[in-house]
Design a protein around this motif. Structure first.
Motif, PDB file in Angstrom:
ATOM      1  N   ARG A  73      34.337  -3.494  31.439  1.00 44.31           N
ATOM      2  CA  ARG A  73      34.937  -2.837  30.175  1.00 44.31           C
ATOM      3  C   ARG A  73      35.292  -3.551  28.986  1.00 44.31           C
ATOM      4  N   THR A  89      45.811 -10.199  39.996  1.00 43.38           N
ATOM      5  CA  THR A  89      45.517 -11.759  39.873  1.00 43.38           C
ATOM      6  C   THR A  89      45.409 -12.455  41.187  1.00 43.38           C
ATOM      7  N   LYS A 115      46.014  -2.183  40.808  1.00 44.46           N
ATOM      8  CA  LYS A 115      46.440  -0.966  40.068  1.00 44.46           C
ATOM      9  C   LYS A 115      46.502   0.528  40.872  1.00 44.46           C
ATOM     10  N   ASP A 166      34.215  -8.514  33.833  1.00 43.12           N
ATOM     11  CA  ASP A 166      34.935  -7.048  33.615  1.00 43.12           C
ATOM     12  C   ASP A 166      34.338  -6.126  32.816  1.00 43.12           C
ATOM     13  N   ASP A 225      34.933  -7.154  38.005  1.00 40.99           N
ATOM     14  CA  ASP A 225      36.473  -7.014  38.052  1.00 40.99           C
ATOM     15  C   ASP A 225      36.806  -5.336  37.677  1.00 40.99           C
ATOM     16  N   TYR A 264      40.422 -10.521  30.256  1.00 41.34           N
ATOM     17  CA  TYR A 264      41.516 -10.879  31.016  1.00 41.34           C
ATOM     18  C   TYR A 264      41.384 -10.391  32.766  1.00 41.34           C
ATOM     19  N   HIS A 265      41.480 -11.562  33.352  1.00 44.17           N
ATOM     20  CA  HIS A 265      41.275 -11.362  35.056  1.00 44.17           C
ATOM     21  C   HIS A 265      42.673 -11.956  35.813  1.00 44.17           C
ATOM     22  N   SER A 310      48.100  -8.189  44.056  1.00 48.23           N
ATOM     23  CA  SER A 310      47.974  -8.008  42.653  1.00 48.23           C
ATOM     24  C   SER A 310      46.811  -8.339  42.377  1.00 48.23           C
TER      25      SER A 310
HETATM   26  C1  LIG Z   1      40.525  -6.541  34.112  1.00 51.83           C
HETATM   27  C2  LIG Z   1      42.061  -6.770  34.885  1.00 51.83           C
HETATM   28  N1  LIG Z   1      41.862  -7.739  35.878  1.00 51.83           N
HETATM   29  C3  LIG Z   1      42.990  -8.479  36.229  1.00 51.83           C
HETATM   30  C4  LIG Z   1      44.229  -7.989  36.121  1.00 51.83           C
HETATM   31  C5  LIG Z   1      45.380  -8.772  36.776  1.00 51.83           C
HETATM   32  O1  LIG Z   1      46.003  -7.660  37.455  1.00 51.83           O
HETATM   33  P1  LIG Z   1      47.643  -7.840  37.927  1.00 51.83           P
HETATM   34  O2  LIG Z   1      48.279  -7.708  36.692  1.00 51.83           O
HETATM   35  O3  LIG Z   1      47.830  -6.933  39.064  1.00 51.83           O
HETATM   36  O4  LIG Z   1      47.682  -9.327  38.455  1.00 51.83           O
HETATM   37  C6  LIG Z   1      44.368  -7.017  35.143  1.00 51.83           C
HETATM   38  C7  LIG Z   1      45.760  -6.597  34.670  1.00 51.83           C
HETATM   39  O5  LIG Z   1      46.151  -5.814  33.647  1.00 51.83           O
HETATM   40  C8  LIG Z   1      43.278  -6.537  34.496  1.00 51.83           C
HETATM   41  O6  LIG Z   1      43.361  -5.587  33.501  1.00 51.83           O
END
Ligand SMILES: Cc1ncc(COP(=O)(O)O)c(C=O)c1O
Length: 438
Positions: free
Chosen positions: A220, A123, A275, A218, A248, A149-150, A121
């Motif tokens: 974005r 995460t 993703k 991130d 990220d 969000y990471h 994932s």
């Molecule tokens: C920028 C970003 N980093 C990390 C994650 C976490 O990924 P996951 O949901 O596969 O754990 C997401 C999930 O939406 C995300 O948008």
């Protein structure tokens, strides 16, 4: 009950029954993101850019499994690759070679990726990147941006959507835990940076550099596209202060063949992926400089580091991810980016003509709609947007056959979409906002 919700109830009685059944054995839904009130539609099957629910309704899918399904659903190349791998063995507890092919594809596309590793994932990808950064630098803390969000581990689920009354000044934000149950220590190990303010970032990094393992960015900013000069300034500030920069790319990898770092012309030290890299299966990947990744190399003797996982580098995921990436040619990205531009321009024109205080923002074929009269640039701008009608607009879109993310943020396009899909969504959104406001 209002007419939008009444129409939704009338169209989705089987989904309602399924929701009531699920609630007997789960806290309403199988994962938090599935829920919206009064209950989510339950999907029977999917094809191309459409979802079909168990009541027989068809939706054009602008959510695309949290942006992961960039090819839409059931792409023949992905199906064939996954099926072929399943026939050879689903999970065999040993390398099969397909993970090397996917790693080669990633390293070929992204020059900053000298070595990569796989996990399950996004995460996990940020968790391992942070461990590497801490281990390599010997420094304990990390920095991330307010509103970013990471993933859902303690180190990063901080100041994702904080209550600004508890989050301190905009140019020196305080860390705020996102969920109950986190380690109280987590907030002591993080510095929160503001987006779009290079002066504040410089000041905070200059103050804390000697304890900072990395800055996690991130690029974005959720879905907001940060100014290129700001992203370049973050790279420069981290370089000057010898702090590792972790990009990220978990959503941003949608931007083009080399990901969003290519768009911004940045070379990070480490990058994280998820993703689309798994072709629709659970995946994470992280990688970057080979001197950092060497910490994970068991062939070099004990390094004091480890990374593994029962299902990491799962061969079916690797095969599907490789098949998906191979479809993502420069022409495919050009198509997606042109459709995104069309949607952004036309929808904003529609909002302005109708006199709606609404903004569409887009980045890397992902988009969000916010109710505000000024273009948002930071988390604090997003926090100040009007959320009152979001749910009604979302339900009205569902009633019209458009499946977006429930908060209207982090929607995305898929390759099978055409200008006609974009133009129909534009019309439907204008109608939904009109209905949602009344
Ligand atoms: C920028 C970003 N980093 C990390 C994650 C976490 O990924 P996951 O949901 O596969 O754990 C997401 C999930 O939406 C995300 O948008």
């Amino acid at each position: 009950m209002d007419s939008i919700e009444t129409a939704y109830l009338e169209k989705t009685p089987r989904s309602r029954a399924a929701f009531e059944r699920a609630g007997r054995v789960m806290p309403s839904v199988a994962k938090g993101a599935y829920y919206y009130a009064p209950y989510p539609v339950v999907i029977d099957h999917a094809e191309g850019c459409h979802l079909y629910d168990i009541d027989g309704n068809r939706y054009t899918d602008f959510a695309n499994h949290h942006t992961a399904q960039i090819l839409g659903h059931r792409h023949p190349a992905v199906l064939e690759a996954a099926e072929e791998q399943m026939r050879r063995g689903i999970a065999v507890g040993a390398p099969t070679g397909v993970e090397t092919e996917l790693a080669e594809e990633l390293c070929r596309r992204v020059p900053s990726l000298e070595k990569v590793r796989f996990c399950n994932s996004g995460t996990e990808a940020t968790l391992h990147a942070i461990r590497l950064a801490r281990g390599f630098s010997g420094r304990p803390k990390i920095a991330k941006f307010e509103g970013a969000y990471h993933g859902s581990h303690d180190a990063v689920e901080i100041s994702v959507a904080p209550d600004v009354t508890k989050a301190g000044p905009a140019d020196a934000p305080l860390p705020v835990p996102t969920t109950g149950g986190m380690s109280p220590r987590a907030v002591e190990e993080i510095i929160i940076l503001p987006y779009d303010d290079e002066t504040a970032v410089e000041r905070l990094v200059a103050t804390h550099w000697s304890e900072l393992a990395c800055v996690l960015l991130d690029p974005r900013a959720g879905v907001l596209p940060p100014r290129p000069e700001f992203v370049r300034a973050v790279r420069e500030i981290t370089r000057i202060h010898s702090v590792l920069l972790v990009f990220d790319e978990i959503v941003g990898f949608r931007a083009g063949t080399g990901g969003i770092q290519e768009v911004y012309g940045i070379v990070p030290d480490l990058s994280t992926y998820g993703k689309i890299v798994g072709g629709g299966f659970p995946v994470g990947a992280f990688g970057g400089r080979k001197d950092i990744m060497a910490l994970l190399d068991p062939a070099q003797g004990p390094t004091g580091f480890s990374q593994s996982g029962t299902f990491s580098a799962h061969p079916v995921t690797m095969a599907a991810g490789l098949a998906m990436l191979r479809q993502l040619t420069p022409e495919a990205f050009a198509h997606l980016n042109a459709l995104t531009d069309r949607l952004t321009t036309r929808l904003q024109m529609g909002f302005d003509d109708a006199g709606f205080a609404a903004q569409i923002v887009s980045s890397a074929s992902a988009f969000s709609v916010y109710f505000t009269d000024r273009v948002p640039r930071t988390y604090r701008d997003l926090d100040a947007t009007d959320k009152r009608n979001v749910r009604r607009v979302f339900l009205s879109l569902l009633n019209q056959g458009y499946y977006l993310s429930a908060g209207l943020a982090m929607n995305s396009l898929s390759l099978p979409m055409t200008e006609a899909h974009i133009d129909r969504l534009t019309e439907a959104t204008i109608k939904a906002i009109g209905e949602g406001q009344s």
